[in-house]
Motif scaffolding. Structure first.
Motif, mmCIF file in Angstrom:
data_model
loop_
_atom_site.group_PDB
_atom_site.id
_atom_site.type_symbol
_atom_site.label_atom_id
_atom_site.label_comp_id
_atom_site.label_asym_id
_atom_site.label_seq_id
_atom_site.Cartn_x
_atom_site.Cartn_y
_atom_site.Cartn_z
ATOM 1 N N GLN A 1 0.872 -1.238 -0.030
ATOM 2 C CA GLN A 1 -0.052 -0.152 -0.034
ATOM 3 C C GLN A 1 0.965 1.161 -0.039
ATOM 4 O OE1 GLN A 1 -3.215 -0.034 3.217
ATOM 5 N NE2 GLN A 1 -3.812 2.007 2.342
ATOM 6 N N VAL A 2 0.436 2.289 -0.960
ATOM 7 C CA VAL A 2 1.442 3.437 -1.137
ATOM 8 C C VAL A 2 0.597 4.443 -0.076
ATOM 9 C CG1 VAL A 2 2.244 4.970 -2.650
ATOM 10 C CG2 VAL A 2 2.239 2.871 -3.091
ATOM 11 N N GLN A 3 1.439 5.261 0.499
ATOM 12 C CA GLN A 3 0.809 6.521 1.119
ATOM 13 C C GLN A 3 1.747 7.728 1.023
ATOM 14 O OE1 GLN A 3 1.022 5.542 5.551
ATOM 15 N NE2 GLN A 3 -1.425 6.130 5.369
ATOM 16 N N LEU A 4 0.875 8.816 0.664
ATOM 17 C CA LEU A 4 1.464 10.154 0.442
ATOM 18 C C LEU A 4 1.164 11.015 1.590
ATOM 19 C CD1 LEU A 4 0.815 10.868 -3.375
ATOM 20 C CD2 LEU A 4 2.902 9.615 -2.329
ATOM 21 N N VAL A 5 2.175 11.472 2.251
ATOM 22 C CA VAL A 5 1.968 12.265 3.475
ATOM 23 C C VAL A 5 2.462 13.803 3.179
ATOM 24 C CG1 VAL A 5 2.241 12.833 5.692
ATOM 25 C CG2 VAL A 5 2.103 10.406 5.010
ATOM 26 N N GLU A 6 1.470 14.819 3.261
ATOM 27 C CA GLU A 6 1.929 16.077 2.878
ATOM 28 C C GLU A 6 1.953 16.764 4.286
ATOM 29 O OE1 GLU A 6 -1.069 15.844 -1.162
ATOM 30 O OE2 GLU A 6 -1.578 16.491 0.743
ATOM 31 N N SER A 7 2.724 17.834 3.927
ATOM 32 C CA SER A 7 2.824 18.864 5.183
ATOM 33 C C SER A 7 3.387 20.075 4.758
ATOM 34 C CB SER A 7 3.645 18.428 6.231
ATOM 35 O OG SER A 7 5.061 18.092 5.826
ATOM 36 N N GLY A 8 3.129 21.117 5.657
ATOM 37 C CA GLY A 8 3.623 22.604 5.255
ATOM 38 C C GLY A 8 2.651 23.549 5.010
ATOM 39 N N GLY A 9 1.403 23.254 4.735
ATOM 40 C CA GLY A 9 0.217 24.191 4.451
ATOM 41 C C GLY A 9 0.027 25.192 5.750
ATOM 42 N N GLY A 10 -0.564 26.262 5.279
ATOM 43 C CA GLY A 10 -1.100 26.985 6.568
ATOM 44 C C GLY A 10 -1.658 28.341 6.102
ATOM 45 N N LEU A 11 -1.569 29.450 6.926
ATOM 46 C CA LEU A 11 -2.068 30.810 6.709
ATOM 47 C C LEU A 11 -0.916 31.501 6.548
ATOM 48 C CD1 LEU A 11 -4.056 33.015 6.409
ATOM 49 C CD2 LEU A 11 -4.209 32.959 9.043
ATOM 50 N N VAL A 12 -0.883 32.370 5.545
ATOM 51 C CA VAL A 12 0.564 33.413 5.312
ATOM 52 C C VAL A 12 -0.210 34.584 4.682
ATOM 53 C CG1 VAL A 12 0.868 32.316 3.187
ATOM 54 C CG2 VAL A 12 2.974 33.615 4.397
ATOM 55 N N GLN A 13 0.643 35.781 5.026
ATOM 56 C CA GLN A 13 0.098 36.896 4.472
ATOM 57 C C GLN A 13 0.583 37.209 3.063
ATOM 58 O OE1 GLN A 13 1.729 40.031 6.995
ATOM 59 N NE2 GLN A 13 0.045 39.805 8.302
ATOM 60 N N PRO A 14 0.035 37.864 2.075
ATOM 61 C CA PRO A 14 0.439 38.214 0.633
ATOM 62 C C PRO A 14 1.965 38.513 0.837
ATOM 63 C CG PRO A 14 -1.725 38.991 1.038
ATOM 64 C CD PRO A 14 -0.880 38.619 2.659
ATOM 65 N N GLY A 15 2.747 38.081 -0.157
ATOM 66 C CA GLY A 15 4.160 38.282 -0.121
ATOM 67 C C GLY A 15 5.037 37.178 0.801
ATOM 68 N N GLY A 16 4.276 36.561 1.422
ATOM 69 C CA GLY A 16 4.905 35.582 2.144
ATOM 70 C C GLY A 16 5.338 34.255 1.400
ATOM 71 N N LEU A 18 5.823 29.745 2.107
ATOM 72 C CA LEU A 18 5.739 28.579 2.534
ATOM 73 C C LEU A 18 6.165 27.440 1.603
ATOM 74 C CD1 LEU A 18 1.746 28.565 3.079
ATOM 75 C CD2 LEU A 18 3.638 28.401 4.758
ATOM 76 N N ARG A 19 6.707 26.294 2.369
ATOM 77 C CA ARG A 19 7.326 25.251 1.605
ATOM 78 C C ARG A 19 6.504 24.045 2.036
ATOM 79 N NH1 ARG A 19 12.573 21.805 2.940
ATOM 80 N NH2 ARG A 19 13.446 21.226 1.047
ATOM 81 N N LEU A 20 5.995 23.260 0.812
ATOM 82 C CA LEU A 20 5.256 22.232 1.103
ATOM 83 C C LEU A 20 6.063 20.865 0.921
ATOM 84 C CD1 LEU A 20 2.054 22.962 -1.232
ATOM 85 C CD2 LEU A 20 2.512 23.386 1.510
ATOM 86 N N SER A 21 5.759 19.686 1.716
ATOM 87 C CA SER A 21 6.467 18.673 1.479
ATOM 88 C C SER A 21 5.506 17.292 1.178
ATOM 89 C CB SER A 21 7.460 18.394 2.801
ATOM 90 O OG SER A 21 8.329 19.149 3.039
ATOM 91 N N CYS A 22 5.802 16.242 0.575
ATOM 92 C CA CYS A 22 5.263 15.268 0.287
ATOM 93 C C CYS A 22 6.129 14.033 0.319
ATOM 94 C CB CYS A 22 4.256 15.288 -0.874
ATOM 95 S SG CYS A 22 3.576 13.767 -1.334
ATOM 96 N N ALA A 23 5.705 12.941 1.425
ATOM 97 C CA ALA A 23 6.757 11.952 1.498
ATOM 98 C C ALA A 23 6.054 10.662 0.915
ATOM 99 C CB ALA A 23 7.238 11.780 2.522
ATOM 100 N N ALA A 24 6.401 9.984 -0.100
ATOM 101 C CA ALA A 24 5.753 8.623 -0.450
ATOM 102 C C ALA A 24 6.293 7.601 0.377
ATOM 103 C CB ALA A 24 5.942 8.537 -1.699
#
Length: 115
Positions: A1-16, A18-24
């Motif tokens: 079974q394969v899982q993709l786990v994402e992280s790094g989202g959130g609330l940020v002001q314009p101009g800011g 973020l870094r998203l990650s996805c581990a398989a």
């Protein structure tokens, strides 16, 4: 079974930034390419960026010059560095992996750009 786990989202002001990650993890073999898509409320899911096993990249015109996709093959992980974020970048971001034995989607992570 394969899982993709994402992280790094959130609330940020314009101009800011973020870094998203996805581990398989799991029985995933011969990844062909990895990518990020996003879906804003009331809109269709759209491609944001992709990266192949040979590190060739593609970007949506709306994010070129602001977002950077990268990957760590040893960790089966893909990243999305998002800079100069705009309110129109607000969406649920989904990781997508295409491998020899199938294609897989993450559960999504919310990115909200608002002052």
């Amino acid at each position: 079974q394969v899982q993709l786990v994402e992280s790094g989202g959130g609330l940020v002001q314009p101009g800011g930034s973020l870094r998203l990650s996805c581990a398989a993890s799991g029985s995933i073999f011969s990844i062909i390419f990895m990518g990020w898509y996003r879906q804003a409320p009331g809109k269709q899911r759209e491609l944001v960026a992709t990266i192949t096993s040979g590190d060739s990249t593609t970007y949506a015109d709306s994010v070129k010059g602001r977002f950077t996709i990268s990957r760590d093959n040893a960790k089966n992980t893909v990243y999305l560095q998002m800079n100069s974020l705009k309110p129109e970048d607000t969406a649920v971001y989904y990781c997508h992996v295409v491998a020899a034995l199938g294609n897989y989607w993450g559960q999504g992570t919310q990115v909200t750009v608002s002052s």
